[in-house]
Design an enzyme around this catalytic site. Structure first.
Site, PDB file in Angstrom:
ATOM      1  N   GLY A   1       0.809  -1.213   0.000  1.00 41.64           N
ATOM      2  CA  GLY A   1       0.000   0.000   0.000  1.00 41.64           C
ATOM      3  C   GLY A   1       0.843   1.264   0.000  1.00 41.64           C
ATOM      4  O   GLY A   1       0.518   2.240   0.685  1.00 41.64           O
TER       5      GLY A   1
ATOM      6  N   SER B   1       1.411   3.344  -2.496  1.00 41.87           N
ATOM      7  CA  SER B   1       1.125   4.296  -3.563  1.00 41.87           C
ATOM      8  C   SER B   1       0.480   5.588  -3.081  1.00 41.87           C
ATOM      9  O   SER B   1       0.528   6.603  -3.782  1.00 41.87           O
ATOM     10  CB  SER B   1       0.229   3.642  -4.629  1.00 41.87           C
ATOM     11  OG  SER B   1      -0.999   3.220  -4.061  1.00 41.87           O
ATOM     12  N   SER B   2      -0.119   5.580  -1.902  1.00 41.34           N
ATOM     13  CA  SER B   2      -0.792   6.782  -1.420  1.00 41.34           C
ATOM     14  C   SER B   2      -0.912   6.743   0.100  1.00 41.34           C
ATOM     15  O   SER B   2      -0.576   5.740   0.736  1.00 41.34           O
ATOM     16  CB  SER B   2      -2.189   6.907  -2.050  1.00 41.34           C
ATOM     17  OG  SER B   2      -2.996   5.799  -1.670  1.00 41.34           O
ATOM     18  N   GLY B   3      -1.400   7.852   0.656  1.00 46.06           N
ATOM     19  CA  GLY B   3      -1.684   7.902   2.083  1.00 46.06           C
ATOM     20  C   GLY B   3      -0.470   7.716   2.966  1.00 46.06           C
ATOM     21  O   GLY B   3       0.651   8.115   2.627  1.00 46.06           O
TER      22      GLY B   3
ATOM     23  N   SER C   1      -1.745  -0.798  12.324  1.00 42.39           N
ATOM     24  CA  SER C   1      -3.020  -1.108  12.959  1.00 42.39           C
ATOM     25  C   SER C   1      -3.667   0.196  13.428  1.00 42.39           C
ATOM     26  O   SER C   1      -3.315   1.273  12.963  1.00 42.39           O
ATOM     27  CB  SER C   1      -2.822  -2.089  14.115  1.00 42.39           C
ATOM     28  OG  SER C   1      -4.077  -2.522  14.609  1.00 42.39           O
TER      29      SER C   1
ATOM     30  N   TYR D   1     -14.205  -2.340   9.977  1.00 43.46           N
ATOM     31  CA  TYR D   1     -12.809  -1.872  10.023  1.00 43.46           C
ATOM     32  C   TYR D   1     -12.206  -2.213  11.381  1.00 43.46           C
ATOM     33  O   TYR D   1     -11.098  -2.751  11.471  1.00 43.46           O
ATOM     34  CB  TYR D   1     -12.752  -0.367   9.773  1.00 43.46           C
ATOM     35  CG  TYR D   1     -11.357   0.203   9.881  1.00 43.46           C
ATOM     36  CD1 TYR D   1     -10.453   0.042   8.833  1.00 43.46           C
ATOM     37  CD2 TYR D   1     -10.948   0.885  11.021  1.00 43.46           C
ATOM     38  CE1 TYR D   1      -9.163   0.556   8.922  1.00 43.46           C
ATOM     39  CE2 TYR D   1      -9.669   1.402  11.123  1.00 43.46           C
ATOM     40  CZ  TYR D   1      -8.776   1.236  10.073  1.00 43.46           C
ATOM     41  OH  TYR D   1      -7.499   1.744  10.175  1.00 43.46           O
TER      42      TYR D   1
ATOM     43  N   LYS E   1      -8.925  -4.837  12.233  1.00 41.58           N
ATOM     44  CA  LYS E   1      -7.729  -4.431  12.977  1.00 41.58           C
ATOM     45  C   LYS E   1      -7.571  -5.233  14.265  1.00 41.58           C
ATOM     46  O   LYS E   1      -6.447  -5.564  14.667  1.00 41.58           O
ATOM     47  CB  LYS E   1      -7.772  -2.935  13.278  1.00 41.58           C
ATOM     48  CG  LYS E   1      -7.655  -2.066  12.023  1.00 41.58           C
ATOM     49  CD  LYS E   1      -6.382  -2.375  11.235  1.00 41.58           C
ATOM     50  CE  LYS E   1      -6.204  -1.483  10.032  1.00 41.58           C
ATOM     51  NZ  LYS E   1      -4.991  -1.811   9.240  1.00 41.58           N
TER      52      LYS E   1
END
Length: 263
Positions: A9, A11-13, A126, A140, A144
């Site tokens: 993950g 690619s962003s954020g 997390s 969600y 987690k």
């Protein structure tokens, strides 16, 4: 020797910020994602982590090029919002596939490599939502919570091989995760619509006024450099306070407070 770091993950954020930070610190970073990020110094490996064959191919590609993987950061994730009653089974499966099974898939492929090379470190992104059950973001929270307990059990299994696992529990962080959250439209016209709308608006306001993701990157880097990582770390002073209160407050009080905040 520069470490070989794999992050999902990227690619962003938050993932993009973490990948950039590790790369600028001198690590050779491989981003495993469906899409490439803006930093072209990150070695991009196209992969959907919910697809086991793609994961196997991606890890084989990295190992063939580098011969080792020193750090794995299980960061890829997604969010969905909506009531439990009106969330469809396809969305529930999707969020577990990404947030939980995706981490399992890539970790299973990396473990034999780390064991063979004599050790390694695995960090999992997390959330405080793993122990603060957030209404209308229940699935969600569930992913987690699953990730946290899985990682702690795994930590015990691989301790003899010098492989360490650490959960990094984040609170409100300003990132693209907020705008990417998938919102269920099935609550429209139901008894939940008004409450869901207010709850998600409150949640997203807090996120966009949250801490800079660079603080997460710095903490993860510092943890990855430790000789012995803890089993879990709450990132941020206020978040640590909330974590402490969760340990001492009766469950009914904690649920009351969370309910007042979001419902």
């Amino acid at each position: 020797m520069n470490r070989v770091v794999v992050i999902t993950g990227h690619s962003s954020g938050i993932g993009a910020v973490v990948a950039d930070y590790f790369q600028k610190k001198g690590d050779k970073v491989y981003g495993v994602s469906r899409h490439d990020g803006e930093n072209k110094k990150i070695n991009f490996v196209k992969c959907d982590i919910t697809n086991l064959e793609q994961v196997r191919s991606a890890i084989a590609q990295i190992v063939n090029a580098e011969g080792r993987i020193d750090v794995l950061i299980n960061n890829a994730g997604m969010g969905i919002s909506g009531s439990v009653e009106n969330t469809n089974s396809e969305d529930i499966k999707k969020i577990f596939d990404v947030n939980f099974y995706g981490a399992v898939n890539i970790t299973q492929q990396v473990l034999p490599i780390m064991r063979k090379q004599g050790g390694g470190k695995i960090l999992c992104t997390s959330s405080l939502a793993s122990f603060f059950p957030i209404p209308f973001q229940s699935f969600y929270s569930a992913t987690k919570a699953s990730l946290d307990i899985w990682a702690k059990a795994l930590r015990l299994e691989v301790k003899p091989f010098n492989i360490q696992i650490c959960n990094c529990l984040l609170g409100d962080t300003k990132s693209g995760f907020t705008s990417a959250r998938q919102k269920s439209m099935l609550d429209k016209g139901t008894v939940y619509e008004k409450t869901v709308t207010k709850s998600v608006e409150k949640m997203e306001h807090d996120e966009q006024n949250g801490k800079d993701p660079v603080t997460v990157a710095k903490k993860m880097y510092k943890l990855s450099q430790k000789r012995k990582m803890p089993a879990s770390v709450i990132v941020g002073g206020l978040n640590r306070l909330l974590g402490g209160l969760n340990k001492i407050l009766p469950e009914r009080v904690m649920l009351y407070v969370v309910g007042k905040m979001y419902t």
